[in-house]
Design a protein around this motif. Structure first.
Motif, PDB file in Angstrom:
ATOM      1  N   ILE A  47      44.498  27.495  51.878  1.00  0.00           N
ATOM      2  CA  ILE A  47      45.073  28.780  52.302  1.00  0.00           C
ATOM      3  C   ILE A  47      45.948  29.326  51.163  1.00  0.00           C
ATOM      4  O   ILE A  47      46.955  28.702  50.803  1.00  0.00           O
ATOM      5  CB  ILE A  47      45.938  28.611  53.590  1.00  0.00           C
ATOM      6  CG1 ILE A  47      45.097  28.084  54.754  1.00  0.00           C
ATOM      7  CG2 ILE A  47      46.660  29.903  53.966  1.00  0.00           C
ATOM      8  CD1 ILE A  47      44.131  29.070  55.366  1.00  0.00           C
ATOM      9  N   PRO A  48      45.588  30.478  50.591  1.00  0.00           N
ATOM     10  CA  PRO A  48      46.451  31.038  49.544  1.00  0.00           C
ATOM     11  C   PRO A  48      47.829  31.394  50.103  1.00  0.00           C
ATOM     12  O   PRO A  48      47.923  31.811  51.256  1.00  0.00           O
ATOM     13  CB  PRO A  48      45.719  32.317  49.103  1.00  0.00           C
ATOM     14  CG  PRO A  48      44.383  32.305  49.758  1.00  0.00           C
ATOM     15  CD  PRO A  48      44.428  31.326  50.891  1.00  0.00           C
ATOM     16  N   ILE A  49      48.859  31.224  49.282  1.00  0.00           N
ATOM     17  CA  ILE A  49      50.208  31.598  49.726  1.00  0.00           C
ATOM     18  C   ILE A  49      50.739  32.721  48.844  1.00  0.00           C
ATOM     19  O   ILE A  49      50.733  32.632  47.612  1.00  0.00           O
ATOM     20  CB  ILE A  49      51.209  30.431  49.678  1.00  0.00           C
ATOM     21  CG1 ILE A  49      50.680  29.233  50.458  1.00  0.00           C
ATOM     22  CG2 ILE A  49      52.540  30.855  50.280  1.00  0.00           C
ATOM     23  CD1 ILE A  49      51.718  28.147  50.681  1.00  0.00           C
ATOM     24  N   PRO A  51      64.981  31.065  51.309  1.00  0.00           N
ATOM     25  CA  PRO A  51      63.581  30.764  50.941  1.00  0.00           C
ATOM     26  C   PRO A  51      63.100  29.369  51.366  1.00  0.00           C
ATOM     27  O   PRO A  51      61.914  29.191  51.624  1.00  0.00           O
ATOM     28  CB  PRO A  51      63.564  30.913  49.419  1.00  0.00           C
ATOM     29  CG  PRO A  51      64.970  31.030  48.966  1.00  0.00           C
ATOM     30  CD  PRO A  51      65.819  31.397  50.148  1.00  0.00           C
ATOM     31  N   LYS A  52      63.981  28.394  51.400  1.00  0.00           N
ATOM     32  CA  LYS A  52      63.554  27.030  51.769  1.00  0.00           C
ATOM     33  C   LYS A  52      62.170  26.715  51.191  1.00  0.00           C
ATOM     34  O   LYS A  52      61.199  26.496  51.929  1.00  0.00           O
ATOM     35  CB  LYS A  52      63.527  26.881  53.308  1.00  0.00           C
ATOM     36  CG  LYS A  52      64.890  26.845  53.945  1.00  0.00           C
ATOM     37  CD  LYS A  52      64.801  26.469  55.420  1.00  0.00           C
ATOM     38  CE  LYS A  52      66.123  26.067  55.985  1.00  0.00           C
ATOM     39  NZ  LYS A  52      66.623  24.765  55.520  1.00  0.00           N
ATOM     40  N   TRP A  53      62.120  26.657  49.876  1.00  0.00           N
ATOM     41  CA  TRP A  53      60.838  26.510  49.178  1.00  0.00           C
ATOM     42  C   TRP A  53      60.051  25.286  49.629  1.00  0.00           C
ATOM     43  O   TRP A  53      58.838  25.232  49.519  1.00  0.00           O
ATOM     44  CB  TRP A  53      61.080  26.453  47.657  1.00  0.00           C
ATOM     45  CG  TRP A  53      61.612  27.730  47.091  1.00  0.00           C
ATOM     46  CD1 TRP A  53      62.921  28.000  46.781  1.00  0.00           C
ATOM     47  CD2 TRP A  53      60.894  28.937  46.786  1.00  0.00           C
ATOM     48  NE1 TRP A  53      63.043  29.289  46.298  1.00  0.00           N
ATOM     49  CE2 TRP A  53      61.811  29.883  46.285  1.00  0.00           C
ATOM     50  CE3 TRP A  53      59.545  29.297  46.888  1.00  0.00           C
ATOM     51  CZ2 TRP A  53      61.434  31.165  45.877  1.00  0.00           C
ATOM     52  CZ3 TRP A  53      59.177  30.575  46.482  1.00  0.00           C
ATOM     53  CH2 TRP A  53      60.111  31.488  45.992  1.00  0.00           C
ATOM     54  N   GLU A  54      60.772  24.259  50.123  1.00  0.00           N
ATOM     55  CA  GLU A  54      60.057  23.037  50.490  1.00  0.00           C
ATOM     56  C   GLU A  54      59.052  23.292  51.622  1.00  0.00           C
ATOM     57  O   GLU A  54      58.047  22.587  51.748  1.00  0.00           O
ATOM     58  CB  GLU A  54      61.043  21.904  50.856  1.00  0.00           C
ATOM     59  CG  GLU A  54      61.906  22.097  52.109  1.00  0.00           C
ATOM     60  CD  GLU A  54      63.139  23.009  51.916  1.00  0.00           C
ATOM     61  OE1 GLU A  54      63.244  23.687  50.879  1.00  0.00           O
ATOM     62  OE2 GLU A  54      63.987  23.030  52.828  1.00  0.00           O
ATOM     63  N   ILE A  55      59.303  24.342  52.429  1.00  0.00           N
ATOM     64  CA  ILE A  55      58.392  24.595  53.563  1.00  0.00           C
ATOM     65  C   ILE A  55      57.044  25.159  53.083  1.00  0.00           C
ATOM     66  O   ILE A  55      55.995  24.601  53.420  1.00  0.00           O
ATOM     67  CB  ILE A  55      59.079  25.467  54.640  1.00  0.00           C
ATOM     68  CG1 ILE A  55      60.260  24.675  55.220  1.00  0.00           C
ATOM     69  CG2 ILE A  55      58.095  25.881  55.731  1.00  0.00           C
ATOM     70  CD1 ILE A  55      61.034  25.376  56.302  1.00  0.00           C
ATOM     71  N   PRO A  56      57.025  26.253  52.262  1.00  0.00           N
ATOM     72  CA  PRO A  56      55.705  26.675  51.768  1.00  0.00           C
ATOM     73  C   PRO A  56      55.031  25.622  50.881  1.00  0.00           C
ATOM     74  O   PRO A  56      53.799  25.521  50.873  1.00  0.00           O
ATOM     75  CB  PRO A  56      56.006  27.957  50.985  1.00  0.00           C
ATOM     76  CG  PRO A  56      57.475  27.959  50.742  1.00  0.00           C
ATOM     77  CD  PRO A  56      58.086  27.207  51.880  1.00  0.00           C
ATOM     78  N   VAL A  57      55.839  24.819  50.171  1.00  0.00           N
ATOM     79  CA  VAL A  57      55.228  23.764  49.346  1.00  0.00           C
ATOM     80  C   VAL A  57      54.520  22.755  50.253  1.00  0.00           C
ATOM     81  O   VAL A  57      53.399  22.319  49.990  1.00  0.00           O
ATOM     82  CB  VAL A  57      56.303  23.081  48.457  1.00  0.00           C
ATOM     83  CG1 VAL A  57      55.792  21.777  47.851  1.00  0.00           C
ATOM     84  CG2 VAL A  57      56.753  24.037  47.338  1.00  0.00           C
ATOM     85  N   GLU A  58      55.155  22.425  51.377  1.00  0.00           N
ATOM     86  CA  GLU A  58      54.533  21.500  52.325  1.00  0.00           C
ATOM     87  C   GLU A  58      53.311  22.140  52.996  1.00  0.00           C
ATOM     88  O   GLU A  58      52.309  21.470  53.249  1.00  0.00           O
ATOM     89  CB  GLU A  58      55.582  21.041  53.367  1.00  0.00           C
ATOM     90  CG  GLU A  58      55.083  20.105  54.461  1.00  0.00           C
ATOM     91  CD  GLU A  58      54.514  18.763  53.968  1.00  0.00           C
ATOM     92  OE1 GLU A  58      54.617  18.445  52.776  1.00  0.00           O
ATOM     93  OE2 GLU A  58      53.917  18.047  54.811  1.00  0.00           O
ATOM     94  N   LEU A  59      53.391  23.461  53.251  1.00  0.00           N
ATOM     95  CA  LEU A  59      52.221  24.162  53.822  1.00  0.00           C
ATOM     96  C   LEU A  59      51.032  24.031  52.863  1.00  0.00           C
ATOM     97  O   LEU A  59      49.904  23.766  53.282  1.00  0.00           O
ATOM     98  CB  LEU A  59      52.543  25.647  54.060  1.00  0.00           C
ATOM     99  CG  LEU A  59      51.379  26.461  54.637  1.00  0.00           C
ATOM    100  CD1 LEU A  59      51.153  26.147  56.109  1.00  0.00           C
ATOM    101  CD2 LEU A  59      51.600  27.955  54.470  1.00  0.00           C
ATOM    102  N   LYS A  60      51.299  24.190  51.562  1.00  0.00           N
ATOM    103  CA  LYS A  60      50.229  24.091  50.547  1.00  0.00           C
ATOM    104  C   LYS A  60      49.627  22.687  50.553  1.00  0.00           C
ATOM    105  O   LYS A  60      48.428  22.523  50.375  1.00  0.00           O
ATOM    106  CB  LYS A  60      50.833  24.425  49.175  1.00  0.00           C
ATOM    107  CG  LYS A  60      49.827  24.674  48.094  1.00  0.00           C
ATOM    108  CD  LYS A  60      49.192  26.027  48.258  1.00  0.00           C
ATOM    109  CE  LYS A  60      48.032  26.296  47.354  1.00  0.00           C
ATOM    110  NZ  LYS A  60      47.184  27.382  47.833  1.00  0.00           N
ATOM    111  N   ARG A  61      50.484  21.695  50.767  1.00  0.00           N
ATOM    112  CA  ARG A  61      49.979  20.313  50.785  1.00  0.00           C
ATOM    113  C   ARG A  61      49.100  20.098  52.018  1.00  0.00           C
ATOM    114  O   ARG A  61      48.049  19.478  51.944  1.00  0.00           O
ATOM    115  CB  ARG A  61      51.157  19.329  50.779  1.00  0.00           C
ATOM    116  CG  ARG A  61      50.777  17.901  50.442  1.00  0.00           C
ATOM    117  CD  ARG A  61      51.974  16.965  50.550  1.00  0.00           C
ATOM    118  NE  ARG A  61      52.434  16.783  51.913  1.00  0.00           N
ATOM    119  CZ  ARG A  61      51.877  15.949  52.789  1.00  0.00           C
ATOM    120  NH1 ARG A  61      50.837  15.211  52.424  1.00  0.00           N
ATOM    121  NH2 ARG A  61      52.347  15.852  54.024  1.00  0.00           N
TER     122      ARG A  61
END
Ligand code: PEP
Ligand code: MN
Length: 380
Positions: free
Chosen positions: A206-208, A191-201
């Motif tokens: 853009i909804p995720i 999942p590498k959650w840090e990547i979607p979290v950075e996308l949100k930033r």
């Protein structure tokens, strides 16, 4: 159940209100996408769609063109499945979505009135294909979901979103489905959650949507991954569901029955994305002040540690020895992870933290070593 299968149905299967963002999150709830990995037969998609409709699904998914890693696997039912999916949308009153990978797919979807399309992980990696899709949807306004590329490359994901946005589509959602990795992990895709979290930033508008089915690859961890997505304030979930998962022609191990989907959703704990109660806010503020102070101490300590590393760099230069001293580095890793675990800090976290600290120390020492003229006495 027996269904009448209409041939070509041109009208929208469910009214999409063009005046409001399609992927908007319901209050205190989630945007929910569900449906089978693949549309396999008329009966299968109708039964599945009706089964999941009791779970307040906002969008029914179903693949008909399936990108497979190896040849010989089920590559989707093809165009034959389009009217079946469309009919499932009409029967349930829920919009329907299909994965597309090239302009010809878009043409067929638009002709039959598919409501939403998504770009799969193996297509997001290819800017030529993403551009081809963007050109094909130009001016249609069809909502598009964009899965992360298979490799953990945030810029490629953002680039695909930008290409689609430039085609004039307002309704875009990103789908986080995890990242391929060579190592065998408990997840099918890390999942590498840090990547979607950075996308949100980077792209807060853009909804995720999280796709726990493709992250997990089996049904065991799906509810944990859904809960993590909720805790991280994701906007929606895409969960694969099949009337009879053990007979599924693709992604058999990760699909839930409509009843399993229903109970999984019942057991999730929905969290408020923001806090407005003054007392709670004050309490959190006190704790945040503490964290601010700890962060400031951490930065002071890190700066001092780097200062010491630079002094050692000067010695190493003077005596002409290598920056990397393997035994010392081994000993640092060993002792720091041991001390960390006594302090309830995970081995993985300490390992990664010290790798970063060590990298920076090496970087600072090599700029000292490689300075052209340095007449300073390193012992000073
Ligand atoms: C799918 O959604 O069934 C699919 C093929 O997913 P991904 O593009 O995430 O591999
Ligand atoms: Mn799938």
């Amino acid at each position: 159940m027996i269904y009448l299968c209409s041939t070509i149905i041109m009208e929208q299967s469910a009214a999409i209100d063009k005046n409001k963002p399609f992927f908007s999150r319901k209050k205190g709830d989630f945007f929910l996408v569900s449906g089978p990995c693949s549309v396999e037969s008329h009966q299968q998609i109708m039964d599945t769609a009706l089964g999941i409709s009791k779970s307040k699904v906002d969008l029914i998914r179903g693949g008909i063109w399936k990108p497979r890693t190896r040849p010989g696997a089920f590559e989707g039912i093809g165009s034959m499945g389009l009217p079946w999916l469309k009919e499932a949308g009409i029967a349930t009153g829920i919009p329907v979505a299909i994965e597309v990978a090239k302009a010809a797919h878009i043409e067929e979807c638009l002709k039959i009135g598919i409501d939403v399309i998504w770009i799969g992980a193996r297509t997001t990696v290819n800017p030529f294909l993403v551009q081809e899709i963007a050109d094909a949807i130009q001016g249609t306004g069809i909502p598009v979901m964009i899965k992360n590329p298979v490799n953990p490359d945030l810029e490629l994901w953002i680039g695909a979103i930008e290409r689609i946005a430039k085609a004039g589509t307002q309704d875009i959602a990103a789908i986080h489905r995890g990242f391929s990795s060579y190592e065998k992990l408990m997840y099918r895709n890390n999942p590498k959650w840090e990547i979607p979290v950075e996308l949100k930033r980077r792209l807060p508008d853009i909804p995720i949507i999280c796709d726990p089915s493709h992250i997990c690859g089996n049904t065991n961890w799906i509810s944990n991954v859904c809960q993590t997505a909720i805790d991280l304030n994701f906007d929606g979930l895409m969960i694969e569901s099949h009337m009879n998962p053990s007979c599924a022609l693709s992604d058999q191990k990760q699909q839930l029955t409509p009843d399993q989907l229903f109970s999984l959703l019942q057991n999730l704990i929905y969290r408020r994305p923001s806090i407005d109660d003054k007392n709670i806010l004050n309490h959190i503020e006190v704790l945040r002040d503490k964290i601010d102070q700890f962060d400031s101490d951490l930065l002071d300590i890190l700066a001092k540690r780097m200062e010491a590393a630079r002094s050692i760099g000067n010695y190493k230069k003077a005596i002409n020895t290598t920056i990397l001293q393997r035994m010392r580095w081994e000993e640092i890793l060993q002792s720091r992870t041991e001390i960390g675990s006594e302090k309830k800090l995970s081995e993985n976290f300490i390992f990664q933290l010290f790798e970063m600290i060590h990298q920076e120390a090496i970087h600072q020492q090599s700029s000292i070593m490689n300075q052209k003229s340095d007449s300073k006495n390193p012992i000073e």
